[in-house]
Write a protein that holds these residues in place. Structure first.
Motif, short mmCIF file in Angstrom:
data_model
loop_
_atom_site.label_atom_id
_atom_site.label_comp_id
_atom_site.label_asym_id
_atom_site.label_seq_id
_atom_site.Cartn_x
_atom_site.Cartn_y
_atom_site.Cartn_z
N MET A 42 0.85 -1.17 0.00
CA MET A 42 0.00 0.00 0.00
C MET A 42 0.90 1.24 0.00
SD MET A 42 -3.03 0.92 2.69
CE MET A 42 -4.40 -0.02 2.10
N THR A 43 0.60 2.17 -0.85
CA THR A 43 1.43 3.37 -0.93
C THR A 43 1.17 4.27 0.28
OG1 THR A 43 -0.22 4.66 -2.12
CG2 THR A 43 1.30 3.32 -3.44
N HIS A 44 2.06 5.21 0.47
CA HIS A 44 1.96 6.13 1.60
C HIS A 44 0.65 6.93 1.53
CE1 HIS A 44 3.56 8.37 4.92
NE2 HIS A 44 3.39 9.51 4.29
N LEU A 45 0.29 7.42 0.36
CA LEU A 45 -0.95 8.19 0.20
C LEU A 45 -2.17 7.32 0.46
CD1 LEU A 45 -2.43 10.77 -0.61
CD2 LEU A 45 -2.28 10.02 -2.99
N ALA A 46 -2.15 6.11 -0.03
CA ALA A 46 -3.29 5.21 0.17
C ALA A 46 -3.47 4.88 1.65
CB ALA A 46 -3.11 3.94 -0.65
N SER A 47 -2.39 4.69 2.37
CA SER A 47 -2.52 4.39 3.80
C SER A 47 -3.03 5.59 4.57
CB SER A 47 -1.19 3.90 4.37
OG SER A 47 -0.21 4.90 4.29
N ARG A 48 -2.63 6.78 4.19
CA ARG A 48 -3.14 7.99 4.84
C ARG A 48 -4.63 8.16 4.57
NH1 ARG A 48 0.74 13.18 5.06
NH2 ARG A 48 2.41 12.22 6.23
N LEU A 49 -5.05 7.90 3.34
CA LEU A 49 -6.47 8.01 3.02
C LEU A 49 -7.29 6.97 3.77
CD1 LEU A 49 -6.34 8.76 -0.82
CD2 LEU A 49 -6.95 10.33 1.03
#
Length: 75
Positions: free
Chosen positions: A1-8
């Motif tokens: 999971m990318t950093h942006l996806a985990s934040r979302l």
């Protein structure tokens, strides 16, 4: 999971959890907030110990609950 996806995903989870608190009483809300804050603080202070996390959540929940109780007058 990318950093942006985990934040979302985290943002979505927090939003869903916060919306569930809308129908709570003030005492219930403060108890939940106290338990959460106590659990996080207990985890930080004990380097992630399960006992520290659970103990912190219990103490925080009690403190959060008691802060909304009416003051008891002594006779």
């Amino acid at each position: 999971m990318t950093h942006l996806a985990s934040r979302l995903a985290c943002l979505a989870a927090v939003t869903l959890l916060a919306s569930g608190c809308a129908s709570m009483s003030e005492t219930q809300r403060n108890t939940a907030i106290g338990a959460t804050a106590g659990g996080v603080l207990g985890s930080i202070l004990t380097d992630g110990s399960v006992l520290g996390t659970v103990g912190g959540a219990a103490v925080g929940g009690v403190i959060g609950h008691e802060t909304t109780q009416p003051s008891k007058k002594k006779r």
